[in-house]
Design a protein around this motif. Structure first.
Motif, mmCIF file in Angstrom:
data_model
loop_
_atom_site.group_PDB
_atom_site.id
_atom_site.type_symbol
_atom_site.label_atom_id
_atom_site.label_comp_id
_atom_site.label_asym_id
_atom_site.label_seq_id
_atom_site.Cartn_x
_atom_site.Cartn_y
_atom_site.Cartn_z
ATOM 1 N N MET A 1 1.009 -1.158 0.065
ATOM 2 C CA MET A 1 0.023 0.194 0.044
ATOM 3 C C MET A 1 0.725 1.143 -0.100
ATOM 4 N N MET A 2 2.039 1.066 0.857
ATOM 5 C CA MET A 2 2.757 2.602 0.839
ATOM 6 C C MET A 2 3.578 2.413 -0.596
ATOM 7 N N GLU A 3 3.846 1.517 -1.251
ATOM 8 C CA GLU A 3 4.233 1.728 -2.591
ATOM 9 C C GLU A 3 3.332 2.506 -3.536
ATOM 10 N N ASP A 4 2.175 1.971 -3.476
ATOM 11 C CA ASP A 4 1.157 2.733 -4.160
ATOM 12 C C ASP A 4 1.015 4.265 -3.986
ATOM 13 N N ILE A 5 0.881 4.637 -2.679
ATOM 14 C CA ILE A 5 0.939 5.958 -2.374
ATOM 15 C C ILE A 5 2.077 6.726 -2.668
ATOM 16 N N GLN A 6 3.360 5.985 -2.555
ATOM 17 C CA GLN A 6 4.463 6.710 -3.120
ATOM 18 C C GLN A 6 4.637 7.054 -4.586
ATOM 19 N N ALA A 7 3.769 6.043 -5.341
ATOM 20 C CA ALA A 7 3.753 6.194 -6.797
ATOM 21 C C ALA A 7 2.668 7.345 -7.175
ATOM 22 N N ALA A 8 1.726 7.547 -6.186
ATOM 23 C CA ALA A 8 0.676 8.375 -6.575
ATOM 24 C C ALA A 8 1.169 9.890 -6.193
ATOM 25 N N ILE A 9 1.982 10.277 -5.405
ATOM 26 C CA ILE A 9 2.206 11.514 -4.755
ATOM 27 C C ILE A 9 2.924 12.325 -5.849
ATOM 28 N N PRO A 10 3.974 11.899 -6.587
ATOM 29 C CA PRO A 10 4.280 12.514 -7.722
ATOM 30 C C PRO A 10 3.526 13.070 -8.684
ATOM 31 N N LEU A 11 2.638 12.124 -8.915
ATOM 32 C CA LEU A 11 1.656 12.429 -10.210
ATOM 33 C C LEU A 11 0.659 13.536 -9.827
ATOM 34 N N PHE A 150 -4.743 4.598 -4.275
ATOM 35 C CA PHE A 150 -3.711 5.254 -5.146
ATOM 36 C C PHE A 150 -4.184 6.602 -5.482
ATOM 37 N N PHE A 151 -5.606 6.593 -5.889
ATOM 38 C CA PHE A 151 -6.330 7.873 -6.408
ATOM 39 C C PHE A 151 -6.574 8.969 -5.098
ATOM 40 N N SER A 152 -6.685 8.280 -4.129
ATOM 41 C CA SER A 152 -6.934 9.185 -3.030
ATOM 42 C C SER A 152 -5.518 9.926 -2.476
ATOM 43 N N ALA A 153 -4.514 9.303 -2.590
ATOM 44 C CA ALA A 153 -2.907 9.864 -2.356
ATOM 45 C C ALA A 153 -2.807 10.927 -3.566
ATOM 46 N N MET A 154 -3.168 10.530 -4.631
ATOM 47 C CA MET A 154 -2.876 11.278 -5.820
ATOM 48 C C MET A 154 -3.654 12.734 -5.694
ATOM 49 N N LEU A 155 -4.957 12.716 -5.370
ATOM 50 C CA LEU A 155 -5.567 13.840 -5.283
ATOM 51 C C LEU A 155 -5.308 14.624 -3.946
ATOM 52 N N GLY A 156 -4.809 13.946 -3.061
ATOM 53 C CA GLY A 156 -4.448 14.461 -1.582
ATOM 54 C C GLY A 156 -3.154 15.320 -1.890
ATOM 55 N N ALA A 157 -2.265 14.570 -2.766
ATOM 56 C CA ALA A 157 -1.073 15.520 -3.030
ATOM 57 C C ALA A 157 -1.445 16.691 -3.973
ATOM 58 N N TYR A 158 -2.390 16.622 -4.836
ATOM 59 C CA TYR A 158 -2.986 17.564 -5.725
ATOM 60 C C TYR A 158 -3.264 18.607 -4.778
ATOM 61 N N LEU A 159 -4.339 18.278 -3.949
ATOM 62 C CA LEU A 159 -4.875 19.330 -3.169
ATOM 63 C C LEU A 159 -3.828 20.262 -2.223
ATOM 64 N N THR A 160 -2.855 19.516 -1.650
ATOM 65 C CA THR A 160 -1.825 19.948 -0.711
ATOM 66 C C THR A 160 -1.130 21.017 -1.745
ATOM 67 N N THR A 161 -0.588 20.526 -2.682
ATOM 68 C CA THR A 161 0.161 21.445 -3.757
ATOM 69 C C THR A 161 -0.609 22.432 -4.043
ATOM 70 N N ASP A 162 -1.884 22.522 -4.354
ATOM 71 C CA ASP A 162 -2.897 23.711 -4.510
ATOM 72 C C ASP A 162 -2.853 24.642 -3.507
ATOM 73 N N ILE A 163 -2.912 24.077 -2.277
ATOM 74 C CA ILE A 163 -2.997 25.004 -1.073
ATOM 75 C C ILE A 163 -1.996 25.945 -0.912
ATOM 76 N N LEU A 164 -0.509 25.068 -1.310
ATOM 77 C CA LEU A 164 0.736 25.986 -1.270
ATOM 78 C C LEU A 164 0.662 27.211 -2.354
ATOM 79 N N LYS A 165 0.016 26.578 -3.494
ATOM 80 C CA LYS A 165 -0.086 27.816 -4.607
ATOM 81 C C LYS A 165 -0.864 28.719 -4.299
ATOM 82 N N ILE A 166 -2.062 28.633 -3.372
ATOM 83 C CA ILE A 166 -2.867 29.550 -3.066
ATOM 84 C C ILE A 166 -2.253 30.529 -2.185
#
Length: 221
Positions: A1-11, A150-166
């Motif tokens: 599971m951790m491997e899936d999360i690690q692969a999703a975060i960069p995306l 996988f997609f929860s981690a991907m969207l979580g990383a996306y939202l976190t990055t967007d918060i930094l942009k905001i």
């Protein structure tokens, strides 16, 4: 599971920096209306992504092909972006008004709906998620729990990055005069017009130009 999360975060991180109408509207909203306004808009965008993901997951390869054979969907979304961009360009003069910080719940709801619709009208986003699921699904053994992770981690990383942009965009507020805000809005309008025209042109391309391989490149264009 951790491997899936690690692969999703960069995306998710890369997804946050895909240049499209949502990217520019988010930065403009945060810079002119504040952090909460930008976050409300972004949450609407993420909700549209989640809805597209659910549709993509319960659909199939055939749906992706059917979308490619419906150029009218691209034209429809492109026209909406084009009209929105033209409206933004011609209503970008403040005429003495100072930019207003959003404080009312109804304003936040309006921004949330705006973010949702801005993302939802772009059929290319659905094509993107369908393509990602088709590509990533087999590597996750098509197991629902792994796909959700996988997609929860991907969207979580996306939202976190967007918060930094905001937060970064908000820092520009002190330097934004009425004239500069008007210029920012005009630039935003031009970007939306270009994105709308690109979508309209895609709607008239031959069907073989909208292949699956190219479909994943259509996000937020």
């Amino acid at each position: 599971m951790m491997e899936d999360i690690q692969a999703a975060i960069p995306l998710g991180f890369l997804l946050a920096f895909m240049v499209g109408p949502v990217f520019f509207v988010l930065l403009e909203t945060a810079a002119t209306k504040g952090f909460r306004a930008g976050l409300a808009l972004d949450l609407g965008v993420v909700l549209a992504d989640i809805l597209f993901l659910v549709i993509a997951y319960f659909s199939s390869f055939q749906l992706l092909e059917n979308l490619s054979n419906q150029p009218g969907l691209y034209v429809f979304g492109g026209v909406i972006l084009l009209v929105y961009g033209l409206t933004t360009v011609f209503r970008s003069d403040f005429k003495g008004k100072e930019p207003r910080i959003v404080t009312k719940g109804s304003d936040y709801l309006g921004l949330f709906v705006k973010g949702f619709l801005l993302n939802f009208i772009n059929i290319g986003v659905l094509v993107f998620w369908l393509g990602i699921i088709i590509i990533v699904g087999p590597s996750l053994d098509n197991q629902p729990d792994r796909i959700i992770t996988f997609f929860s981690a991907m969207l979580g990383a996306y939202l976190t990055t967007d918060i930094l942009k905001i937060l970064l965009a908000k820092q520009l507020r002190k330097k934004l005069t009425r004239e500069r805000i008007g210029m920012v809005k005009k630039i935003l309008g031009v970007v939306l017009i270009i994105c709308g025209l690109v979508m309209i042109v895609k709607g008239f391309l031959p069907k073989d130009k909208l292949s699956i391989e190219k479909g994943i490149e259509l996000i937020n264009e």
